[in-house]
Write an enzyme that holds these catalytic residues in place. Structure first.
Site: not given
Length: 572
Positions: A199, A299, A424, A448, A458, A495
């Site tokens: 984050h 997203r 992914e 991913d 991840r 992306c």
């Protein structure tokens, strides 16, 4: 992303994992630690130890105040910051967490011991679950610290009030702390913990702040110590000399000049490479401006998170139309709902998933909640009709050609003109030709893809070296997908944030990737690097990376072939 070193660098330089490319010099401002209060400390009111009833009221009020404060911060924020703050507010509002604390308080347990005991029980559960929930442990403990402080009438922990431009340093920085930063006075963020996809790093990227995570010893730097923070190198150097300061200033001037160039992406010999931006909200689309040629990843899960029911067709159509209008005729790639695992939904939670990252997430939700996808596709078609713009719509977590075919059929039945899928999952990369036979385009989600190729969570910062997009196995999967695109004549984009590394951008172009999407702040460097190399040179750089045996060797081999002026300007 730079890989962390095992040993502390020579000369007092601290090494970590850099996020971004900027470099700054400034004084340290250490984040205020959580209150150090014994677990058996009583609540004292007017000089007397409070009984269970008063403690109950104080704890309940503290939870409510913390949740309300976080919601207020979320409402004032946007994009990823708002999303993360809303999620943390929901945690402070969690009925199970609060009720278990209050039950222990009512039984006579001291407030700090009750809060600590329940929070650590939840933290253990989150860590065992792994993935996104493991990353939320920092948020959970931030809620704990705030609730304890409010209950006992102590100052809230977190970032101090800054009276000058500073480098904010912490052992770990909760999203609420990151979002509360006074951006006019924050030069950079440095943490001892965290990871490049956590984050703090994500929010720092959105805010345009240089960030270095996993810096051992950072929390020991005294307040006021002047440090040189180099996100490109992943270093923090105390007491830099004039030579370092001068070098940073030259880089700043050179990189600022790059931002003025908003020409379409292309190699030196004219091969077009679309340079696009990743966004999470319609407001993000408004801010992209001319720096990007369009949106490479919208997203859409931000519209769904922290709700008790899915947004309606009307609500979604309004949001999608806003993004299409903001793009003003430029390309917009919309990812359908990527929920589950690291983005749980209150209205579509999968019970008792032992490993949610490998469970019902992304497109797989169609197995249990097909109405979510059907409603979203209907809303996208409505936005398409309302604006006259044609979004490119793609599904996440596609593993087989059958899934790709099913998604494309659903999208076209709803009226969506251009349908694609995310690559992914290694299976999708290995069978990309068969998948491209079913859809109009694919886009590689390298975060991913690395996670699944390397069997590495991840969000585990300590495993950042395995998650490196330069890992040869990951590059092989990207190359296989690009070859399939060339063979079928269909677009292959990237992306994942690996495209934000200018050297990796050259490798991706050399492999045959047709578009690169990243955080808007990373676009000027990528544009500059691509425009200074021919397509043939990009091919040579890609070949050198593919021939390497390790991630470190791959990046070194590629960087050695980059134009020297580009290396100097971008500090590669």
């Amino acid at each position: 992303m730079t890989a962390p070193t095992v040993d502390e660098a020579a000369g007092g330089v601290l090494q970590g994992v850099g996020v971004g490319r900027r470099a700054v010099v400034g004084p340290v401002a250490q984040v205020r630690a959580a209150p150090a209060v014994p677990a058996d400390a009583p609540l004292v009111v007017d000089g007397e130890v409070a009984g269970p009833g008063r403690v109950h009221d104080a704890v309940e009020r503290a939870f409510a105040e913390v949740a309300a404060g976080l919601r207020e911060q979320a409402a004032a924020a946007s994009g990823t910051v708002a999303d993360v703050l809303a999620a943390t507010a929901q945690m402070a509002d969690d009925a199970a967490l609060r009720s278990q604390v209050l039950t222990r308080v009512d039984a006579g347990e001291p407030p700090v011991g009750a809060i600590d005991g329940v929070v650590e029980m939840f933290a253990t559960m989150f860590e065992q679950a792994g993935g996104y929930l493991a990353e939320r442990v920092t948020d959970l403990r931030s809620v704990r610290d705030r609730v304890v402080a409010r209950t006992l009438g102590l100052p809230d922990p977190g970032v101090p009030r800054l009276d000058r431009a500073s480098v904010v340093v912490a052992r770990d920085l909760a999203p609420a702390d990151t979002a509360a930063l006074d951006l006019d006075k924050v030069l950079a963020i440095v943490t001892e913990l965290g990871g490049p996809t956590g984050h703090t790093a994500i929010i720092a990227g959105q805010l345009g702040l240089p960030c270095v995570v996993r810096v051992a010893g950072a929390a020991d730097l005294p307040d006021g110590t002047v440090v040189a923070v180099d996100a490109a190198a992943g270093t923090v150097q105390p007491d830099p000399d004039d030579a370092v300061r001068d070098a940073f200033e030259r880089r700043r001037v050179a990189q600022a000049a790059l931002a003025a160039d908003t020409a379409p992406g292309a190699t030196a010999d004219g091969q077009a490479v679309a340079l696009l931006a990743n966004i999470g909200t319609p407001a993000d689309a408004e801010r992209v401006g001319a720096v990007a040629e369009g949106i490479g990843l919208f997203r859409t899960e931000v519209l769904f998170l922290e709700r008790q029911a899915a947004p309606t067709v009307e609500e979604q159509a309004e949001a999608y139309a806003a993004v299409l209008r903001a793009a003003d005729g430029r390309k917009v790639v919309v990812r359908t709902l990527d929920a589950g695992a690291d983005k749980p939904l209150a209205f579509a939670t999968q019970p008792d998933e032992e490993n949610p990252a490998l469970g019902v997430r992304g497109y797989r939700l169609v197995r249990s909640h097909p109405e979510l996808l059907d409603t979203q596709l209907a809303a996208l078609a409505r936005a398409q009709d309302a604006t006259g713009a044609t979004p490119w719509v793609m599904a996440p977590m596609i593993a087989t050609p059958e899934e790709a075919r099913d998604f494309a059929a659903r999208a076209r039945a709803a009226g969506v003109v251009t349908a694609g899928v995310m690559v992914e999952v290694p299976a999708a990369a290995l069978r990309a030709g068969d998948i491209l036979a079913e859809v109009d385009f694919v886009s590689l989600g390298t975060n991913d893809l690395a996670q699944y190729a390397m069997a590495t969570d991840r969000l585990r910062g300590e495993l950042a070296d395995l998650l490196d997009a330069w890992q040869p196995a990951v590059l092989d999967l990207v190359a296989a997908t690009a070859r399939a695109g060339a063979a079928t004549g269909k677009p292959v984009g990237v992306c994942g944030e690996s495209a934000a590394d200018p050297v990796m951008a050259l490798v991706l172009v050399g492999l045959g990737v047709t578009s690169l999407s990243m955080a808007p702040g990373a676009l000027p460097a990528a544009r500059y690097a691509v425009r200074r190399h021919t397509s043939a040179r990009c091919g040579q750089i890609a070949a050198a990376a593919l021939d390497a045996r390790t991630a470190r060797e791959a990046r070194a081999a590629a960087t050695a072939l980059v134009d020297p002026e580009v290396r100097t300007t971008l500090a590669l």
